[in-house]
Write an enzyme that holds these catalytic residues in place. Structure first.
Site, short mmCIF file in Angstrom:
data_model
loop_
_atom_site.label_atom_id
_atom_site.label_comp_id
_atom_site.label_asym_id
_atom_site.label_seq_id
_atom_site.Cartn_x
_atom_site.Cartn_y
_atom_site.Cartn_z
N CYS A 73 0.80 -1.23 0.00
CA CYS A 73 0.00 0.00 0.00
C CYS A 73 0.83 1.28 0.00
CB CYS A 73 -0.93 0.01 1.20
SG CYS A 73 -2.13 -1.35 1.22
N HIS A 138 -0.26 6.50 2.83
CA HIS A 138 -0.37 5.21 3.50
C HIS A 138 -1.29 5.24 4.71
CE1 HIS A 138 0.39 1.32 5.13
NE2 HIS A 138 0.89 1.82 6.24
N ASP A 343 -4.68 0.47 -5.64
CA ASP A 343 -3.26 0.64 -5.31
C ASP A 343 -2.42 -0.61 -5.58
OD1 ASP A 343 -4.25 -0.81 -3.13
OD2 ASP A 343 -3.24 0.43 -1.61
N HIS A 344 -3.03 -1.72 -5.83
CA HIS A 344 -2.35 -2.94 -6.32
C HIS A 344 -3.40 -4.03 -6.44
CE1 HIS A 344 -2.59 -3.84 -2.08
NE2 HIS A 344 -1.78 -2.84 -1.81
#
Length: 494
Positions: A73, A138, A343-344
């Protein structure tokens, strides 16, 4: 003659109005969704209930091959915000923004540097009013503090925000809300004695993302009245663990019909060292089974977890729908760029793994759609990187950049989806590896003791990355290696 002059005058006035409208900077609504792999109807997953994101995708440029730079993240978001490839191991940490931006700002006696700390700071320097809420960097509310500590006053991005907002509701702090359950408890306070999923008979505000949506809806009303171009960043928590959502979103799915991972094993000719043992999932100590690389969890438990993930996706989809409705209601849609970014990705049992933290496609590929006002949109198949979002937004907003970034503007792709000069590559970093994605191949070079050093997957023949073919295709490896080495920033030698 008088009529002619009148027509000329009208046309001149219309041109002036058009030029004035063209010169008005677009607003930007940026929606960050945590752990959202391309598990949406618009990406061909017809079993997923995602009507709002699917509708937005039809109005947007949908990037079908978007890859993040780091599959965790904080580091992925740092790359998004700065358009800098990771240069050392610290750049792969969830704390990179706190260390490289917030702490350096404090160490410099709170004197902002000439170079923008993020693209949001650059927009702010160019007349944008910037508001953040939820998880953009984050930390889940934008402030730097530990999981079990009271919220601090140390902003993670001190120069980027005019306002940084969050409604922690019954959970009290951003960290508690991030790991929160419907009764107001959280993973931290319960010392991890919790399940990794929950369905509760509550309304949308019974979980934190519903509160964030309400905050954003009200802020859009205020921004409408402000008369200044704005950047509004909205960071949703779901579908990050724990997979929690109101019961009505769980009810959208029949658990026994939820498809399983298409490849749930360690790839042939690969290594356990290339994967990870699902440590994040296993922190939820009341989970029915422990996941690992020695054997798969049962189909029953796998379906339960996948059910939770999909319910959380549908929950956040509903929140996006509320934001888009309010944008229309306030008359802002015609001059607002909308970005949705995951974010992924996330292994849902794929490669025998539950979680991110690998450089396989399922951990690196994520959602990206960009809606440009007045543009029709369409599917973009070329390979792009999160690194490219910063320069893209600067160009779309008309903000001049006089500093270097590692990404490239994707506006040429949006203007001409078949743009022949686009580089068509993305670099990613984790697990002591540098990974290169091209339209056909993923090749990773690992800096480690365990073999193999090189892994190569052919996505034309093997889209689920079941077999490393580097030993079988030495000429392909030889051809791709110079391209991979362009992404070697010295990260594992610094």
């Amino acid at each position: 003659m008088r009529l002619t002059y009148s027509i000329v005058g009208i046309l001149t006035a219309m041109n002036l109005i058009a030029c004035s409208e063209k010169a008005t900077p677009p607003n930007i609504l940026f929606i960050a969704i945590d752990d959202l792999r391309p598990e949406l109807g618009c990406y061909g997953k017809d079993y997923v209930h995602s009507p709002n994101l699917d509708q937005l995708a039809r109005e947007s440029y949908l990037f079908r091959n978007h890859y993040v730079t780091v599959p965790t993240c904080g580091a992925s978001r740092y790359n998004l915000l700065t358009s800098q490839l990771p240069k050392d191991g610290g750049d792969l940490s969830n704390m990179v923004a706190a260390k490289e931006i917030s702490e350096k700002f404090i160490a410099s006696d709170s004197a902002p540097s000439a170079k923008p700390e993020t693209f949001i700071h650059a927009l702010r320097n160019n007349g944008y009013y910037t508001v953040g809420m939820g998880k953009i960097s984050h930390h889940p509310d934008g402030y730097v503090y530990g999981y079990n500590e009271p919220r601090s006053n140390q902003l993670e991005l001190p120069n980027s925000w005019d306002e940084m907002l969050f409604d922690a509701g019954k959970w009290g702090t951003g960290h508690n809300a991030f790991f929160g359950y419907a009764d107001g408890s959280n993973r931290n306070g319960m010392k991890k004695q919790v399940k990794p999923y929950e369905s509760a008979d509550v309304d949308d505000e019974g979980y934190p993302d519903g509160l964030t949506t309400n905050l954003a809806v009200n802020k859009l009303k205020e921004l409408k009245q402000k008369g200044q171009p704005f950047f509004l960043g909205v960071g949703f928590f779901k579908p990050h663990l724990p997979f929690t959502a109101p019961q009505k979103y769980w009810d959208l799915y029949e658990e026994e019909k939820i498809p399983m991972a298409l490849f749930a094993a360690i790839p042939e000719n690969s290594s356990k060292a290339s994967l990870q043992a699902s440590g994040e999932l296993n922190q939820y100590l009341l989970g029915e089974e422990k996941a690992g690389l020695d054997s798969a969890v049962s189909d029953t438990y796998a379906r339960k977890l996948r059910h939770g993930y999909l319910a959380a996706v549908s929950y956040v989809d509903a929140q996006v729908g509320k934001l888009m409705d309010e944008l229309e209601k306030q008359g802002l849609a015609e001059n607002t760029i909308v970005v949705v970014w995951g974010d992924h990705g996330w292994h849902l049992g794929d490669q025998l793994t539950w979680g991110k933290h690998t450089v396989f496609d399922v951990a690196l590929q994520s959602v990206l759609m960009i809606k440009r006002p007045g543009q029709g949109g369409g599917n973009i198949e070329q390979v792009v990187s999160t690194t490219d979002i910063y320069p893209t937004l600067m160009e779309l907003a008309g903000v001049k950049m006089d500093y270097e970034v590692d990404g490239e503007s994707m506006k040429p792709l949006m203007d001409q989806p078949q743009e022949a000069t686009w580089r068509n590559t993305a670099y990613s970093y984790f697990k002591n590896g540098i990974s290169l994605r091209t339209p056909r191949y993923r090749m990773t070079k690992y800096f480690r003791k365990q073999a193999p050093e090189i892994e190569l997957y052919d996505h034309q023949e093997d889209p689920y990355e079941t077999k490393n073919i580097s030993a079988e295709k030495p000429k392909v490896v030889e051809k791709l290696m110079p391209l991979l080495e362009r992404g070697d920033t010295g990260i594992y030698r610094n």
